[in-house]
Design an enzyme around this catalytic site. Structure first.
Site, PDB file in Angstrom:
ATOM      1  N   GLU A  96       0.846  -1.191   0.000  1.00 56.99           N
ATOM      2  CA  GLU A  96       0.000   0.000   0.000  1.00 56.99           C
ATOM      3  C   GLU A  96       0.880   1.238   0.000  1.00 56.99           C
ATOM      4  O   GLU A  96       2.031   1.185   0.450  1.00 56.99           O
ATOM      5  CB  GLU A  96      -0.918  -0.062   1.235  1.00 56.99           C
ATOM      6  N   ASP A  97       0.360   2.344  -0.520  1.00 59.20           N
ATOM      7  CA  ASP A  97       1.171   3.562  -0.562  1.00 59.20           C
ATOM      8  C   ASP A  97       1.360   4.165   0.826  1.00 59.20           C
ATOM      9  O   ASP A  97       2.454   4.546   1.209  1.00 59.20           O
ATOM     10  CB  ASP A  97       0.566   4.599  -1.536  1.00 59.20           C
ATOM     11  N   ASP A 100      -2.847   5.322   6.835  1.00 57.31           N
ATOM     12  CA  ASP A 100      -3.372   6.567   7.404  1.00 57.31           C
ATOM     13  C   ASP A 100      -4.236   6.188   8.616  1.00 57.31           C
ATOM     14  O   ASP A 100      -3.709   5.833   9.662  1.00 57.31           O
ATOM     15  CB  ASP A 100      -4.139   7.306   6.305  1.00 57.31           C
ATOM     16  N   PHE A 149      -0.994  16.271   4.098  1.00 64.01           N
ATOM     17  CA  PHE A 149      -1.441  15.572   2.901  1.00 64.01           C
ATOM     18  C   PHE A 149      -0.315  15.549   1.884  1.00 64.01           C
ATOM     19  O   PHE A 149       0.197  16.584   1.483  1.00 64.01           O
ATOM     20  CB  PHE A 149      -2.691  16.228   2.305  1.00 64.01           C
ATOM     21  N   ARG A 162       0.348  11.608  -9.194  1.00 59.55           N
ATOM     22  CA  ARG A 162       0.894  10.275  -8.916  1.00 59.55           C
ATOM     23  C   ARG A 162       2.270  10.099  -9.547  1.00 59.55           C
ATOM     24  O   ARG A 162       3.077   9.308  -9.087  1.00 59.55           O
ATOM     25  CB  ARG A 162      -0.032   9.182  -9.478  1.00 59.55           C
TER      26      ARG A 162
HETATM   27  P1  IMP Z   1      -6.643   4.695   5.424  1.00 61.21           P
HETATM   28  O1  IMP Z   1      -7.691   3.692   5.083  1.00 61.21           O
HETATM   29  O2  IMP Z   1      -7.185   5.879   6.174  1.00 61.21           O
HETATM   30  O3  IMP Z   1      -5.418   4.111   6.085  1.00 61.21           O
HETATM   31  O4  IMP Z   1      -6.233   5.367   4.079  1.00 61.21           O
HETATM   32  C1  IMP Z   1      -5.441   4.799   3.173  1.00 61.21           C
HETATM   33  C2  IMP Z   1      -5.638   5.480   1.845  1.00 61.21           C
HETATM   34  O5  IMP Z   1      -5.930   6.857   1.994  1.00 61.21           O
HETATM   35  C3  IMP Z   1      -4.378   5.415   1.055  1.00 61.21           C
HETATM   36  O6  IMP Z   1      -4.371   4.300   0.231  1.00 61.21           O
HETATM   37  C4  IMP Z   1      -4.450   6.686   0.228  1.00 61.21           C
HETATM   38  O7  IMP Z   1      -5.141   6.430  -0.970  1.00 61.21           O
HETATM   39  C5  IMP Z   1      -5.263   7.639   1.027  1.00 61.21           C
HETATM   40  N1  IMP Z   1      -4.434   8.647   1.701  1.00 61.21           N
HETATM   41  C6  IMP Z   1      -4.219   8.785   3.022  1.00 61.21           C
HETATM   42  N2  IMP Z   1      -3.406   9.801   3.284  1.00 61.21           N
HETATM   43  C7  IMP Z   1      -3.078  10.341   2.081  1.00 61.21           C
HETATM   44  C8  IMP Z   1      -2.244  11.432   1.682  1.00 61.21           C
HETATM   45  O8  IMP Z   1      -1.609  12.145   2.477  1.00 61.21           O
HETATM   46  N3  IMP Z   1      -2.167  11.666   0.344  1.00 61.21           N
HETATM   47  C9  IMP Z   1      -2.824  10.925  -0.583  1.00 61.21           C
HETATM   48  N4  IMP Z   1      -3.612   9.882  -0.252  1.00 61.21           N
HETATM   49  C10 IMP Z   1      -3.741   9.608   1.074  1.00 61.21           C
HETATM   50 MG    MG Z   2      -4.771   4.643  -2.212  1.00 61.82          MG
END
Ligand code: IMP
Ligand code: MG
Length: 177
Positions: A96-97, A100, A149, A162
């Site tokens: 995963e990138d 969060d 962000f 991207r």
């Molecule tokens: P989570 O489910 O809240 O952990 O979010 C994960 C997803 O939120 C990641 O795969 C990203 O697509 C997106 N995301 C969270 N933070 C960022 C950010 O700072 N920039 C861009 N995408 C983010």
């Molecule tokens: Mg994502």
């Protein structure tokens, strides 16, 4: 006009990805591995990481509903595309990138776990620890970053940026939080 500030350079990313690849190569020595990338953010991480792993590796991809055009997570995760191959008995690394809140990976981890992989690990280049609402951690994490962000190296804002080679903080523009 969005303002971008470089947070992590392409050289720092390359060095970290090489280290993670070495760790994975050592941890799974003698085994085969399936890298499952979470579309679309993980594509660039997966491409680079895969080339740093000196093992028998195959790819698969999964897609979930995401932020859409905003920066705010909806709190709901929906599977849009499942894996193509069975994960049963396989060594899986979910790529995963960014970690969060942890909602996405918590959902995907339990979904994949139900299909009884041999091992299931999480690789995330970035980790926003302070934003976590779910009790989940990455097994292979590149950088812990503050609650800002970020875009680039696969990460988007409304599908843009991207392709930036560095990871940058998006400092202004159409803010939603
Ligand atoms: P989570 O489910 O809240 O952990 O979010 C994960 C997803 O939120 C990641 O795969 C990203 O697509 C997106 N995301 C969270 N933070 C960022 C950010 O700072 N920039 C861009 N995408 C983010
Ligand atoms: Mg994502």
């Amino acid at each position: 006009m969005d303002k971008l500030r470089v947070l992590i350079t392409r050289a720092q990313i390359a060095e970290k990805v090489a280290q993670i690849g070495e760790r994975i190569t050592a941890d799974f020595a003698g085994e085969s591995l399936v890298l499952i990338g979470v579309l679309k953010g993980a594509t660039i991480s997966l491409a680079d990481l895969a080339r740093q792993i000196k093992l028998d590796v195959t790819f698969d991809f999964i897609a979930v509903s995401s932020y859409g055009d905003a920066k705010q997570q909806s709190g709901e995760v929906k599977l849009m595309k499942d894996v193509d191959q069975s994960v049963e008995g396989r060594n899986i690394i979910l790529v995963e990138d960014i970690l969060d809140t942890g909602l996405t990976l918590t959902y995907l981890k339990s979904m994949l776990q139900a299909h009884q992989p041999k091992a299931l690990k999480i690789a995330a280049l970035l980790d926003k620890v302070s934003r976590r609402t779910e009790p989940i951690h990455g097994d292979y994490v590149g950088f812990e970053i503050p609650d800002e962000f970020v875009v680039g190296y696969g990460l988007d804002f409304a599908e843009r940026y991207r392709n930036l080679p560095d990871i940058c903080v998006l400092e202004s523009g159409s803010e939603t939080r």
